[in-house]
Design a protein around this motif. Structure first.
Motif, PDB file in Angstrom:
ATOM      1  N   UNK A  13      19.744 -84.833  10.636  1.00 19.13           N
ATOM      2  CA  UNK A  13      21.042 -84.199  10.418  1.00 19.13           C
ATOM      3  C   UNK A  13      21.399 -83.189  11.518  1.00 19.13           C
ATOM      4  N   UNK A  14      20.448 -82.801  12.351  1.00 22.50           N
ATOM      5  CA  UNK A  14      20.741 -81.817  13.406  1.00 22.50           C
ATOM      6  C   UNK A  14      20.539 -82.400  14.808  1.00 22.50           C
ATOM      7  N   UNK A  15      19.287 -82.477  15.234  1.00 25.94           N
ATOM      8  CA  UNK A  15      18.992 -82.825  16.624  1.00 25.94           C
ATOM      9  C   UNK A  15      19.255 -84.285  16.965  1.00 25.94           C
ATOM     10  N   UNK A  16      18.743 -85.209  16.162  1.00 24.53           N
ATOM     11  CA  UNK A  16      18.895 -86.621  16.539  1.00 24.53           C
ATOM     12  C   UNK A  16      20.344 -87.108  16.439  1.00 24.53           C
ATOM     13  N   UNK A  17      21.141 -86.701  15.436  1.00 27.47           N
ATOM     14  CA  UNK A  17      22.537 -87.125  15.489  1.00 27.47           C
ATOM     15  C   UNK A  17      23.297 -86.460  16.641  1.00 27.47           C
ATOM     16  N   UNK A  18      22.900 -85.226  16.987  1.00 27.88           N
ATOM     17  CA  UNK A  18      23.508 -84.574  18.139  1.00 27.88           C
ATOM     18  C   UNK A  18      23.220 -85.390  19.396  1.00 27.88           C
ATOM     19  N   UNK A  19      21.969 -85.803  19.552  1.00 28.52           N
ATOM     20  CA  UNK A  19      21.593 -86.605  20.721  1.00 28.52           C
ATOM     21  C   UNK A  19      22.309 -87.952  20.707  1.00 28.52           C
ATOM     22  N   UNK A  20      22.383 -88.587  19.551  1.00 27.38           N
ATOM     23  CA  UNK A  20      23.075 -89.871  19.449  1.00 27.38           C
ATOM     24  C   UNK A  20      24.529 -89.745  19.895  1.00 27.38           C
ATOM     25  N   UNK A  21      25.218 -88.728  19.395  1.00 30.33           N
ATOM     26  CA  UNK A  21      26.634 -88.545  19.718  1.00 30.33           C
ATOM     27  C   UNK A  21      26.840 -88.217  21.193  1.00 30.33           C
ATOM     28  N   UNK A  22      26.032 -87.312  21.723  1.00 27.14           N
ATOM     29  CA  UNK A  22      26.148 -86.931  23.138  1.00 27.14           C
ATOM     30  C   UNK A  22      25.837 -88.128  24.029  1.00 27.14           C
ATOM     31  N   UNK A  23      24.751 -88.838  23.708  1.00 28.08           N
ATOM     32  CA  UNK A  23      24.334 -89.981  24.532  1.00 28.08           C
ATOM     33  C   UNK A  23      25.392 -91.084  24.483  1.00 28.08           C
ATOM     34  N   UNK A  24      25.932 -91.354  23.291  1.00 30.47           N
ATOM     35  CA  UNK A  24      26.964 -92.385  23.162  1.00 30.47           C
ATOM     36  C   UNK A  24      28.166 -92.055  24.044  1.00 30.47           C
ATOM     37  N   UNK A  25      28.573 -90.787  24.036  1.00 30.08           N
ATOM     38  CA  UNK A  25      29.705 -90.381  24.862  1.00 30.08           C
ATOM     39  C   UNK A  25      29.391 -90.545  26.355  1.00 30.08           C
ATOM     40  N   UNK A  26      28.182 -90.211  26.759  1.00 23.93           N
ATOM     41  CA  UNK A  26      27.783 -90.383  28.162  1.00 23.93           C
ATOM     42  C   UNK A  26      27.803 -91.861  28.552  1.00 23.93           C
ATOM     43  N   UNK A  27      27.293 -92.700  27.674  1.00 24.45           N
ATOM     44  CA  UNK A  27      27.255 -94.143  27.916  1.00 24.45           C
ATOM     45  C   UNK A  27      28.676 -94.676  28.078  1.00 24.45           C
ATOM     46  N   UNK A  28      29.582 -94.236  27.209  1.00 22.30           N
ATOM     47  CA  UNK A  28      30.988 -94.668  27.293  1.00 22.30           C
ATOM     48  C   UNK A  28      31.613 -94.235  28.604  1.00 22.30           C
ATOM     49  N   UNK A  29      31.371 -92.979  28.998  1.00 23.40           N
ATOM     50  CA  UNK A  29      31.950 -92.462  30.249  1.00 23.40           C
ATOM     51  C   UNK A  29      31.444 -93.222  31.468  1.00 23.40           C
ATOM     52  N   UNK A  30      30.235 -93.754  31.378  1.00 27.04           N
ATOM     53  CA  UNK A  30      29.649 -94.528  32.477  1.00 27.04           C
ATOM     54  C   UNK A  30      30.083 -95.995  32.432  1.00 27.04           C
ATOM     55  N   UNK A  31      30.842 -96.369  31.403  1.00 29.90           N
ATOM     56  CA  UNK A  31      31.283 -97.751  31.257  1.00 29.90           C
ATOM     57  C   UNK A  31      30.164 -98.697  30.859  1.00 29.90           C
ATOM     58  N   UNK A  32      29.164 -98.181  30.136  1.00 34.53           N
ATOM     59  CA  UNK A  32      27.991 -98.984  29.775  1.00 34.53           C
ATOM     60  C   UNK A  32      27.915 -99.300  28.277  1.00 34.53           C
ATOM     61  N   UNK A  33      29.026 -99.130  27.563  1.00 35.79           N
ATOM     62  CA  UNK A  33      29.012 -99.328  26.108  1.00 35.79           C
ATOM     63  C   UNK A  33      28.534-100.711  25.694  1.00 35.79           C
ATOM     64  N   UNK A  34      28.811-101.725  26.446  1.00 38.24           N
ATOM     65  CA  UNK A  34      28.359-103.065  26.110  1.00 38.24           C
ATOM     66  C   UNK A  34      26.914-103.331  26.474  1.00 38.24           C
ATOM     67  N   UNK A  35      26.306-102.411  27.217  1.00 34.68           N
ATOM     68  CA  UNK A  35      24.935-102.612  27.697  1.00 34.68           C
ATOM     69  C   UNK A  35      23.911-101.678  27.068  1.00 34.68           C
ATOM     70  N   UNK A  36      24.350-100.503  26.634  1.00 28.99           N
ATOM     71  CA  UNK A  36      23.442 -99.516  26.048  1.00 28.99           C
ATOM     72  C   UNK A  36      23.999 -99.088  24.690  1.00 28.99           C
ATOM     73  N   UNK A  37      23.174 -99.201  23.661  1.00 28.83           N
ATOM     74  CA  UNK A  37      23.581 -98.774  22.329  1.00 28.83           C
ATOM     75  C   UNK A  37      22.612 -97.713  21.827  1.00 28.83           C
ATOM     76  N   UNK A  38      23.099 -96.882  20.922  1.00 28.32           N
ATOM     77  CA  UNK A  38      22.278 -95.780  20.426  1.00 28.32           C
ATOM     78  C   UNK A  38      22.413 -95.611  18.921  1.00 28.32           C
ATOM     79  N   UNK A  39      21.393 -95.032  18.342  1.00 30.41           N
ATOM     80  CA  UNK A  39      21.341 -94.759  16.908  1.00 30.41           C
ATOM     81  C   UNK A  39      20.427 -93.547  16.738  1.00 30.41           C
ATOM     82  N   UNK A  40      20.336 -93.066  15.509  1.00 29.58           N
ATOM     83  CA  UNK A  40      19.408 -91.966  15.230  1.00 29.58           C
ATOM     84  C   UNK A  40      18.825 -92.160  13.843  1.00 29.58           C
TER      85      UNK A  40
END
Length: 157
Positions: A13-40
């Motif tokens: 509920x704290x660290x891993x969802x924070x990491x999931x959300x931050x990482x997902x946004x970074x992946x999207x900004x890099x245009x890698x959404x179809x290549x890298x997926x994340x969960x927590x």
């Protein structure tokens, strides 16, 4: 091929969802959404089905990092077959993960801060107990940035 990354902390509920959300946004900004997926996921079962902690939600909202639809879940042995990376937030998470590990040697299991060349800390402290969500955000953001850099290099993305 998709690269799947699972972030793990104690209750999810704290660290891993924070990491999931931050990482997902970074992946999207890099245009890698179809290549890298994340969960927590969490080691424990206490918060299954709950949204991220209020402190995590408020901070991520301030930083314009979306968390909609995120719900806590517990790690499962089947996760070892779904993810290339299982990333714990602290040394205890790693010990717990190693105890759960099945026969899969294909999964890279490390602490998030292991990806940072010269980290301020090896473990990401749990803001559920410390209340310091800002500091945790700083560490998680840095860790995610280096993790994504590592993935891009290793997988030629």
């Amino acid at each position: 091929m998709k690269i799947n990354v699972l972030f793990v902390c104690l209750g999810n509920i704290c660290r891993s969802p924070m990491a999931e959300a931050i990482f997902r946004q970074m992946v999207e900004k890099e245009g890698l959404s179809g290549k890298v997926e994340t969960d927590s996921a969490g080691i424990g079962h206490w918060h299954i089905g709950q949204p991220p902690h209020k402190g995590t939600q408020e901070l991520l909202s301030e930083k314009s990092v979306p968390v909609e639809g995120m719900k806590a879940r517990q790690i499962d042995t089947s996760d070892w077959d779904k993810f290339e990376y299982i990333v714990g937030m602290d040394a205890q998470n790693i010990r717990d993960l190693q105890a759960l590990r099945n026969t899969s040697d294909q999964v890279e299991v490390k602490r998030l801060m292991d990806y940072v060349p010269h980290p301020k800390e090896r473990d990401v402290p749990d803001p559920y107990f410390t209340g310091n969500f800002d500091y945790v955000f700083e560490l998680v953001e840095e860790g995610c940035r280096y993790l994504l850099k590592d993935i891009k290099k290793k997988w030629n993305l």
